[in-house]
Write a protein that holds these residues in place. Structure first.
Motif, PDB file in Angstrom:
ATOM      1  N   THR A  36     -10.236 -19.861  -1.978  1.00 31.80           N
ATOM      2  CA  THR A  36     -10.035 -19.807  -0.534  1.00 31.80           C
ATOM      3  C   THR A  36     -10.815 -20.912   0.167  1.00 31.80           C
ATOM      4  O   THR A  36     -11.782 -21.465  -0.364  1.00 31.80           O
ATOM      5  CB  THR A  36     -10.488 -18.454   0.055  1.00 31.80           C
ATOM      6  N   LEU A  40      -6.313 -25.142   3.991  1.00 33.20           N
ATOM      7  CA  LEU A  40      -5.575 -24.824   2.773  1.00 33.20           C
ATOM      8  C   LEU A  40      -5.381 -26.022   1.859  1.00 33.20           C
ATOM      9  O   LEU A  40      -5.474 -25.883   0.629  1.00 33.20           O
ATOM     10  CB  LEU A  40      -4.216 -24.225   3.141  1.00 33.20           C
ATOM     11  N   ALA A  41      -5.131 -27.197   2.403  1.00 34.82           N
ATOM     12  CA  ALA A  41      -4.759 -28.350   1.582  1.00 34.82           C
ATOM     13  C   ALA A  41      -5.772 -28.670   0.481  1.00 34.82           C
ATOM     14  O   ALA A  41      -5.386 -28.821  -0.700  1.00 34.82           O
ATOM     15  CB  ALA A  41      -4.521 -29.571   2.465  1.00 34.82           C
ATOM     16  N   GLU A  44      -5.634 -25.984  -2.226  1.00 30.55           N
ATOM     17  CA  GLU A  44      -4.446 -26.114  -3.058  1.00 30.55           C
ATOM     18  C   GLU A  44      -4.608 -27.232  -4.074  1.00 30.55           C
ATOM     19  O   GLU A  44      -4.130 -27.116  -5.222  1.00 30.55           O
ATOM     20  CB  GLU A  44      -3.227 -26.377  -2.184  1.00 30.55           C
ATOM     21  N   ALA A  47      -6.602 -25.845  -6.898  1.00 31.57           N
ATOM     22  CA  ALA A  47      -5.770 -24.902  -7.651  1.00 31.57           C
ATOM     23  C   ALA A  47      -4.806 -25.649  -8.567  1.00 31.57           C
ATOM     24  O   ALA A  47      -4.587 -25.248  -9.720  1.00 31.57           O
ATOM     25  CB  ALA A  47      -5.011 -23.981  -6.703  1.00 31.57           C
ATOM     26  N   ARG A  48      -4.220 -26.741  -8.065  1.00 29.66           N
ATOM     27  CA  ARG A  48      -3.305 -27.533  -8.906  1.00 29.66           C
ATOM     28  C   ARG A  48      -4.034 -28.128 -10.105  1.00 29.66           C
ATOM     29  O   ARG A  48      -3.502 -28.144 -11.220  1.00 29.66           O
ATOM     30  CB  ARG A  48      -2.663 -28.639  -8.069  1.00 29.66           C
ATOM     31  N   GLU A  58      -4.904 -19.273  -7.719  1.00 27.56           N
ATOM     32  CA  GLU A  58      -4.069 -19.092  -6.534  1.00 27.56           C
ATOM     33  C   GLU A  58      -4.888 -19.493  -5.318  1.00 27.56           C
ATOM     34  O   GLU A  58      -6.065 -19.144  -5.215  1.00 27.56           O
ATOM     35  CB  GLU A  58      -3.631 -17.629  -6.433  1.00 27.56           C
ATOM     36  N   ALA A  59      -4.285 -20.242  -4.412  1.00 32.15           N
ATOM     37  CA  ALA A  59      -4.983 -20.725  -3.221  1.00 32.15           C
ATOM     38  C   ALA A  59      -4.565 -19.949  -1.982  1.00 32.15           C
ATOM     39  O   ALA A  59      -3.405 -19.542  -1.855  1.00 32.15           O
ATOM     40  CB  ALA A  59      -4.706 -22.213  -3.019  1.00 32.15           C
ATOM     41  N   GLU A  61      -5.598 -19.667   2.495  1.00 31.83           N
ATOM     42  CA  GLU A  61      -6.393 -20.085   3.648  1.00 31.83           C
ATOM     43  C   GLU A  61      -7.113 -18.867   4.210  1.00 31.83           C
ATOM     44  O   GLU A  61      -6.474 -17.934   4.712  1.00 31.83           O
ATOM     45  CB  GLU A  61      -5.491 -20.703   4.714  1.00 31.83           C
TER      46      GLU A  61
END
Length: 263
Positions: A36, A40-41, A44, A47-48, A58-59, A61
């Motif tokens: 978290t 968010l960017a 993410e 997470a990638r 899993e991401a 916000e």
């Protein structure tokens, strides 16, 4: 490897240098990650990286200062994964303006913002995670502090905010340890990879004209090997502390200052 196999970990501030490094270390040890951040960017992106390396992440916000947002996210984690084993708070805030200002001249808001923000986030994420962990009488709650908790350095309310988090670690542990929940903090020295150190430098450069070379040399010279710790080194320790092999570590903030602070 696999020291955290089958563990479910929630990381706050996962888009930052420390949170991202801890996420990658936890993933290498087999944890399932719920990452978290306020934006968010960058979360993410971490997470990638984890997924591309074969991990599970899993991401989302989540504002780590918003009680309802934290609670709602943890409800979704439990619904998907069944439980929460690890809560790691790496949330950071930008230093307040004029960090080098005299405490005597500083206004109340400038002094209190870091204290309020850091302690509120740690309290909320720890308390809400603990409520889920109590059902299984198992879990690890972690955060990160900094040497200004114990050093008399000119940084307004930042040092007191870190000292408050260390006290909260002890208080939480006293209450939760009998229920099988460990609470542990990590205290690294300054790491140039983090945004906080860069922002502190920029504030000091504005106030004193110090160069990055002078600033970084001063920081590195405080510890025994006269070098910086990396976020990867911090994350490797975090993975160990979160594992069952560190079962007796609780109610303390682990000194990772490489000798800059004596215990």
């Amino acid at each position: 490897m696999d020291e955290l196999k089958d563990k479910v970990a929630v990381i706050y501030g996962a888009g930052g240098a420390i949170g991202g490094a801890v996420a990658r270390a936890f993933a290498r040890e087999g944890a399932t990650l719920f990452l978290t951040g306020h934006r968010l960017a960058p979360v993410e992106a971490v997470a990638r990286d984890v997924v591309s390396a074969g991990g599970v992440a899993e991401a989302a916000e989540v504002d780590a200062l918003d009680e309802q947002a934290i609670d709602k996210h943890l409800q979704s984690v439990v619904a998907k994964a069944g439980r929460i084993d690890i809560s790691f708070n790496a949330m950071g805030i930008p230093p307040t303006p004029d960090l080098e200002a005299s405490l005597v001249d500083m206004d109340l808001k400038q002094f209190s913002v870091p204290i309020t923000s850091y302690t509120t986030s740690y309290f909320l994420t720890a308390r809400l995670a603990a409520r889920r962990m109590l059902k299984n009488k198992s879990g690890v709650i972690m955060t990160v502090t900094a040497p200004p908790a114990r050093l008399g350095t000119p940084n307004g309310g930042y040092g007191p905010s870190q000292a408050a988090k260390e006290a909260l670690t002890r208080y939480l542990s006293k209450e939760l340890a009998p229920q099988g929940i460990r609470v542990v903090g990590l205290q690294p020295h300054g790491m140039p990879e983090t945004e906080t150190i860069r922002e502190i430098f920029e504030s000091r450069a504005k106030a004193t004209g110090v160069t990055w070379e002078q600033f970084s040399g001063y920081l590195a010279g405080m510890n025994h090997p006269t070098r910086f710790m990396t976020v990867t080194e911090l994350a490797n320790v975090a993975a160990f502390v979160a594992s069952d092999k560190a079962s007796v570590m609780m109610g303390t903030t682990v000194n990772l200052t490489m000798g800059a602070l004596d215990d």
